[in-house]
Each structure stands twice: as structure tokens, then as C-alpha cells.
Design an enzyme around this catalytic site. Structure first.
Site, PDB file in Angstrom:
ATOM      1  N   ASP A   1       0.886  -1.167   0.000  1.00  0.00           N
ATOM      2  CA  ASP A   1       0.000   0.000   0.000  1.00  0.00           C
ATOM      3  C   ASP A   1       0.923   1.217   0.000  1.00  0.00           C
ATOM      4  O   ASP A   1       1.393   1.646   1.044  1.00  0.00           O
ATOM      5  CB  ASP A   1      -0.877  -0.024   1.262  1.00  0.00           C
ATOM      6  CG  ASP A   1      -1.824   1.153   1.348  1.00  0.00           C
ATOM      7  OD1 ASP A   1      -1.544   2.205   0.710  1.00  0.00           O
ATOM      8  OD2 ASP A   1      -2.850   1.053   2.032  1.00  0.00           O
TER       9      ASP A   1
ATOM     10  N   TRP B   1       5.598  -3.590   7.506  1.00  0.00           N
ATOM     11  CA  TRP B   1       4.478  -4.515   7.307  1.00  0.00           C
ATOM     12  C   TRP B   1       5.039  -5.692   6.526  1.00  0.00           C
ATOM     13  O   TRP B   1       5.748  -5.505   5.533  1.00  0.00           O
ATOM     14  CB  TRP B   1       3.397  -3.789   6.516  1.00  0.00           C
ATOM     15  CG  TRP B   1       2.442  -4.650   5.749  1.00  0.00           C
ATOM     16  CD1 TRP B   1       2.555  -5.004   4.435  1.00  0.00           C
ATOM     17  CD2 TRP B   1       1.241  -5.234   6.231  1.00  0.00           C
ATOM     18  NE1 TRP B   1       1.492  -5.773   4.076  1.00  0.00           N
ATOM     19  CE2 TRP B   1       0.658  -5.939   5.181  1.00  0.00           C
ATOM     20  CE3 TRP B   1       0.598  -5.234   7.481  1.00  0.00           C
ATOM     21  CZ2 TRP B   1      -0.525  -6.640   5.297  1.00  0.00           C
ATOM     22  CZ3 TRP B   1      -0.593  -5.924   7.594  1.00  0.00           C
ATOM     23  CH2 TRP B   1      -1.138  -6.618   6.520  1.00  0.00           C
TER      24      TRP B   1
ATOM     25  N   ASP C   1       8.552   1.721   4.727  1.00  0.00           N
ATOM     26  CA  ASP C   1       8.369   3.044   4.129  1.00  0.00           C
ATOM     27  C   ASP C   1       9.689   3.802   4.205  1.00  0.00           C
ATOM     28  O   ASP C   1      10.499   3.563   5.102  1.00  0.00           O
ATOM     29  CB  ASP C   1       7.270   3.808   4.869  1.00  0.00           C
ATOM     30  CG  ASP C   1       5.885   3.223   4.588  1.00  0.00           C
ATOM     31  OD1 ASP C   1       5.751   2.463   3.602  1.00  0.00           O
ATOM     32  OD2 ASP C   1       4.953   3.513   5.360  1.00  0.00           O
TER      33      ASP C   1
ATOM     34  N   TRP D   1       4.312   3.779   8.105  1.00  0.00           N
ATOM     35  CA  TRP D   1       5.296   3.059   8.922  1.00  0.00           C
ATOM     36  C   TRP D   1       6.453   3.962   9.359  1.00  0.00           C
ATOM     37  O   TRP D   1       7.358   3.501  10.050  1.00  0.00           O
ATOM     38  CB  TRP D   1       5.830   1.839   8.155  1.00  0.00           C
ATOM     39  CG  TRP D   1       4.736   0.878   7.841  1.00  0.00           C
ATOM     40  CD1 TRP D   1       4.221   0.587   6.621  1.00  0.00           C
ATOM     41  CD2 TRP D   1       3.970   0.102   8.779  1.00  0.00           C
ATOM     42  NE1 TRP D   1       3.185  -0.318   6.736  1.00  0.00           N
ATOM     43  CE2 TRP D   1       3.015  -0.624   8.044  1.00  0.00           C
ATOM     44  CE3 TRP D   1       3.985  -0.034  10.165  1.00  0.00           C
ATOM     45  CZ2 TRP D   1       2.092  -1.480   8.647  1.00  0.00           C
ATOM     46  CZ3 TRP D   1       3.071  -0.887  10.773  1.00  0.00           C
ATOM     47  CH2 TRP D   1       2.141  -1.597  10.010  1.00  0.00           C
TER      48      TRP D   1
ATOM     49  N   TYR E   1       5.981  10.587   4.861  1.00  0.00           N
ATOM     50  CA  TYR E   1       6.061   9.386   4.008  1.00  0.00           C
ATOM     51  C   TYR E   1       6.508   9.754   2.600  1.00  0.00           C
ATOM     52  O   TYR E   1       5.938  10.641   1.968  1.00  0.00           O
ATOM     53  CB  TYR E   1       4.694   8.690   3.967  1.00  0.00           C
ATOM     54  CG  TYR E   1       4.627   7.620   2.899  1.00  0.00           C
ATOM     55  CD1 TYR E   1       5.265   6.397   3.087  1.00  0.00           C
ATOM     56  CD2 TYR E   1       3.944   7.833   1.699  1.00  0.00           C
ATOM     57  CE1 TYR E   1       5.239   5.418   2.107  1.00  0.00           C
ATOM     58  CE2 TYR E   1       3.901   6.860   0.716  1.00  0.00           C
ATOM     59  CZ  TYR E   1       4.551   5.654   0.922  1.00  0.00           C
ATOM     60  OH  TYR E   1       4.521   4.695  -0.040  1.00  0.00           O
TER      61      TYR E   1
ATOM     62  N   THR F   1       7.735   3.356  -0.676  1.00  0.00           N
ATOM     63  CA  THR F   1       7.871   2.062   0.014  1.00  0.00           C
ATOM     64  C   THR F   1       8.816   1.125  -0.739  1.00  0.00           C
ATOM     65  O   THR F   1       8.779   1.061  -1.971  1.00  0.00           O
ATOM     66  CB  THR F   1       6.479   1.395   0.138  1.00  0.00           C
ATOM     67  OG1 THR F   1       5.583   2.318   0.753  1.00  0.00           O
ATOM     68  CG2 THR F   1       6.526   0.117   0.963  1.00  0.00           C
TER      69      THR F   1
END
Ligand code: ABN
Length: 178
Positions: A80, A105, A124, A157, A166, A169
């Protein structure tokens, strides 16, 4: 007159001689031979022992195929976020100026090359404005809604980092899912 080099080699000779005398005095000939034999055999066997020679390079044991700049790439099955691969970073490295999140994650994705399931850590990259030069991927395989907190991945994250903005990722292989 002795030169500096001569003095040094004399000193080395004496050191080696004293060392060997000490070993000879403190152990019998048999045990000395047994110990030297063990060292020689051990040294010869060491290179053939079955230890991990990948030194953490996960891709050495997972066959790879696909385009890591699209959301369809197999490692992105539970992702995501934006792809660092399209933002000046790579599949596993944050773009310059951003830093990897302290928490992540972990998803389970099937590698189409070998049909095996792999654990993929989605970290992230933090401390930089969001990277809009990448597709936004929302594949989320096996993800669950927010009330199942441990299984929910719509989370920034970067929350445990000093700088929580952010950016994108990355997707690093952790290991085979058993
Ligand atoms: N893990 C990516 C992300 C960042 C911010 C908000 C939601 C999801």
C-alpha cells in the site's frame, strides 16, 4: 653492527623459538600431533561446510522475473504505497535524502518463477515529501480492515522515525514462508 632489520628478525626468531618450546613443554608429542592434525583437517573441511553464502542477499536464492516499476510485480502483492524504485531508490533501497522506517508490514507473496511463497518486508522511506513520480499501488493481498490492527497495512510506517513524512515504500525479501 646489526641493522634495524637484523635486530627485528632476531627478535622474531627468539619469539617463535620461545613459543615452540613452551608448546613442546606443555604438551606431549602425541597430543601436539593430534591437535595439529585437527587444525589441518578442520581447515580443509571449512570451505565445504553448508553455511549461508548469500550474506543476506535475498535475491540470490529467489529467482526473479517481472518489472519492479509496476504494481503487478510479484513482490508488491501486499503493498500500500508508492514505489521507491520509481523515485530514485530501488526495490530495497530508499531514495537519497530519505531514511528507512524502523517498523514495517510483512506480506506473503508467491514468486511466479518457482511457485514458492516468500515473506516480503514493506518498509516506508521517511523524511521527504511523498514521491508522486511513481504509481500508487494498493494490492493488499491478505490485508484486513483497520479493526484487525496487526493485519492492516494502510498505515504510515514512518511513525517510529524522527522524521515521519512518508516518501515511498521498498519491498525486501525476508525469507521463505513455511
Ligand atoms: N505505508 C504506506 C502508507 C503511508 C501513509 C499512509 C498510508 C499508507
Amino acid at each position: 653492527m646489526l641493522s634495524l632489520i637484523d635486530k627485528f628478525t632476531d627478535w622474531m626468531d627468539r619469539l617463535a623459538e620461545t613459543g615452540s618450546r613452551r608448546v613442546a613443554q606443555s604438551s606431549g608429542r602425541r597430543s601436539f600431533l593430534a591437535r595439529s592434525g585437527a587444525v589441518l583437517v578442520g581447515g580443509a573441511l571449512l570451505p565445504v561446510l553448508p553455511f549461508d553464502r548469500t550474506f543476506g542477499q535475498a535475491t540470490a536464492w529467489a529467482a526473479e522475473e517481472g518489472d519492479a516499476s509496476t504494481c503487478e510485480y510479484w513482490r508488491y502483492c501486499a503493498l500500500d504505497g508508492n514505489l521507491c524504485n520509481s523515485c530514485g531508490g530501488s526495490l530495497t533501497q530508499c531514495p537519497p535524502g530519505s531514511e528507512i522506517s524502523k517498523v514495517s508490514w510483512v506480506g506473503t507473496c508467491t514468486n511466479p518463477m518457482d511457485g514458492k511463497d516468500y515473506l516480503v518486508s514493506y518498509n516506508d522511506c521517511c523524511g521527504k515529501a511523498i514521491c508522486d513520480n511513481s504509481p500508487f499501488c494498493n494490492t493488499n493481498e491478505r490485508e484486513r480492515p483497520g479493526y484487525r490492527m496487526g493485519l492492516h497495512n494502510d498505515i504510515n510506517w514512518c511513525m517510529a522515525n524522527a522524521s515521519q513524512g512518508y516518501h515511498c515504500t521498498v519491498a525486501a525479501l525476508v525469507g521463505l514462508a513455511e
